[in-house]
Design a protein around this motif. Structure first.
Motif, mmCIF file in Angstrom:
data_model
loop_
_atom_site.group_PDB
_atom_site.id
_atom_site.type_symbol
_atom_site.label_atom_id
_atom_site.label_comp_id
_atom_site.label_asym_id
_atom_site.label_seq_id
_atom_site.Cartn_x
_atom_site.Cartn_y
_atom_site.Cartn_z
ATOM 1 N N ASP A 48 25.599 50.869 90.668
ATOM 2 C CA ASP A 48 24.760 50.483 91.807
ATOM 3 C C ASP A 48 24.438 51.664 92.715
ATOM 4 N N GLN A 314 20.044 44.492 85.811
ATOM 5 C CA GLN A 314 20.250 44.520 87.263
ATOM 6 C C GLN A 314 18.982 44.133 88.021
ATOM 7 N N HIS A 317 18.552 40.262 87.312
ATOM 8 C CA HIS A 317 19.674 39.454 87.824
ATOM 9 C C HIS A 317 20.499 40.310 88.785
ATOM 10 N N THR A 319 22.939 41.713 91.710
ATOM 11 C CA THR A 319 24.250 41.285 92.199
ATOM 12 C C THR A 319 24.135 40.952 93.685
ATOM 13 N N SER A 324 26.978 34.480 92.016
ATOM 14 C CA SER A 324 28.190 35.116 91.502
ATOM 15 C C SER A 324 28.137 35.307 89.992
ATOM 16 N N ASN A 326 25.760 36.418 88.306
ATOM 17 C CA ASN A 326 25.104 37.684 87.990
ATOM 18 C C ASN A 326 26.121 38.821 87.835
ATOM 19 N N THR A 327 27.169 38.769 88.637
ATOM 20 C CA THR A 327 28.224 39.785 88.521
ATOM 21 C C THR A 327 28.922 39.687 87.173
ATOM 22 N N LEU A 330 26.677 41.002 84.408
ATOM 23 C CA LEU A 330 26.632 42.464 84.384
ATOM 24 C C LEU A 330 27.903 43.024 83.727
ATOM 25 N N GLN A 331 29.051 42.436 84.061
ATOM 26 C CA GLN A 331 30.290 42.895 83.459
ATOM 27 C C GLN A 331 30.295 42.680 81.946
#
Length: 334
Positions: A48, A314, A317, A319, A324, A326-327, A330-331
């Protein structure tokens, strides 16, 4: 306490870009999984672009089977190998003592009438320390048990030498021999014969003859205790010592060099065997085994899908607090 540390950690990572050093991590193995979680958060911040570019995290540790492999795999590892040979060990001791004004001031701070004794016995102790460490090269001929004599043993013995020389008019040989051989270095020694050996060795370095110029403590004529050498003079003298040590300097027979060379060869062969293919089937050569491994690796690469476009994920979607999932997405993409 962990929450407070986490806030301080995030503040330094986000805004200040400072360096954080965590020492002796092998003593806090139970906390290291928490550190792994913090590093995962840091990786997300780097994606980020919230991570300060000047931030660095340093970890120090001895070898430990419990150290998380995740930390090792994601780190740049720096190791320090101990010096090899009497010359290298001696140079490290004296260069460390000459590395800062505080160390030099300590070396020169003893009262003037004791300065000659202090310099001579400092050189003797440095030789003694180097001999103890290098005897390990000879296996059971050197020591019955492998002992990890290190710089801390020398430092505490050196400070005790400074104290006893500065506190008494006469040299307290019995106290020096007992404290050095029985307590500081001897505290590591568990074998009875090794204890007798270390007490015998220290007597060659802590005695009245060591105060005379060119005192020879072994059958090797190149290794002598020079009289009243300051730091620069001692470093110049040590640089003149042989690069390869003869067994006589350790109090061993010349044939001990054969044992040392044999042990080194065995270690080298064992290392080569450790990294070579573990087993081969009947009639299968090493080259055939390597071809099979390469073929399998190429197949896996072909079947592996392309990495996700993290920037696109990112963008679509982001963060944010209200999403939540979306996090998690990403992970998973990472």
């Amino acid at each position: 306490a962990s929450d407070v540390y986490k806030r301080q950690y995030q503040r330094r990572v986000h805004g200040e870009g400072t360096w954080i050093v965590l020492q002796n991590c092998h003593l806090a193995v139970s906390w290291l999984p928490t550190l792994v979680e913090l590093l995962e958060e840091m990786m997300l911040m780097e994606i980020d672009r919230k991570l300060h570019p000047d931030f660095r995290l340093w970890l120090t540790s001895t070898s430990s089977d419990s150290f998380p492999s995740t930390l090792l795999e994601s780190s740049i590892k720096i190791t320090k190998d101990p010096p090899r040979g009497i010359k290298a060990n001696m140079l490290q001791i004296y260069k460390t003592q000459n590395s800062s004004k505080a160390e030099r001031d300590f070396f020169n701070s003893i009262r003037s009438e004791k300065r000659g004794e202090w310099r001579d016995f400092f050189l003797s102790l440095a030789f003694f320390h180097s001999v103890l460490r290098e005897r390990r090269r000879f296996g059971p001929i050197g020591w019955n048990i492998f002992y990890d004599f290190n710089d801390s043993d020398f430092r505490i013995s050196m400070k005790q030498l400074y104290h006893l020389l500065g506190s008494y008019d006469e040299v307290q040989y019995k106290a020096l021999i007992y404290l050095t051989a029985e307590c500081y270095y001897g505290g590591r020694v568990t074998d009875e014969w090794d204890r007798r050996l270390i007490k015998t060795l220290i007597a060659d370095f802590y005695n009245e003859n060591a105060l005379y110029d060119k005192y020879q403590f072994s059958e090797a004529p190149e290794y002598v205790i020079r009289d009243d050498l300051d730091l620069d003079g001692a470093i110049s003298y040590i640089k003149e010592l042989p690069d390869n040590d003869e067994p006589e300097v350790f109090g061993l027979h010349k044939n001990a060099a054969i044992s040392s060379a044999t042990l080194e060869a065995k270690d080298l062969i064992a290392s080569i065997l450790h990294i070579s293919p573990k087993s081969l089937e009947a009639g299968e050569s090493a080259s055939q085994k390597n071809k099979a491994v390469i073929s399998l690796a190429e197949t896996l690469l072909e079947e592996t899908p392309n990495p996700f476009d993290i920037e696109l994920v990112q963008k679509r979607h982001p963060t944010i607090y209200g999403e939540s999932l979306n996090t998690i997405l990403l992970q998973e993409c990472l």
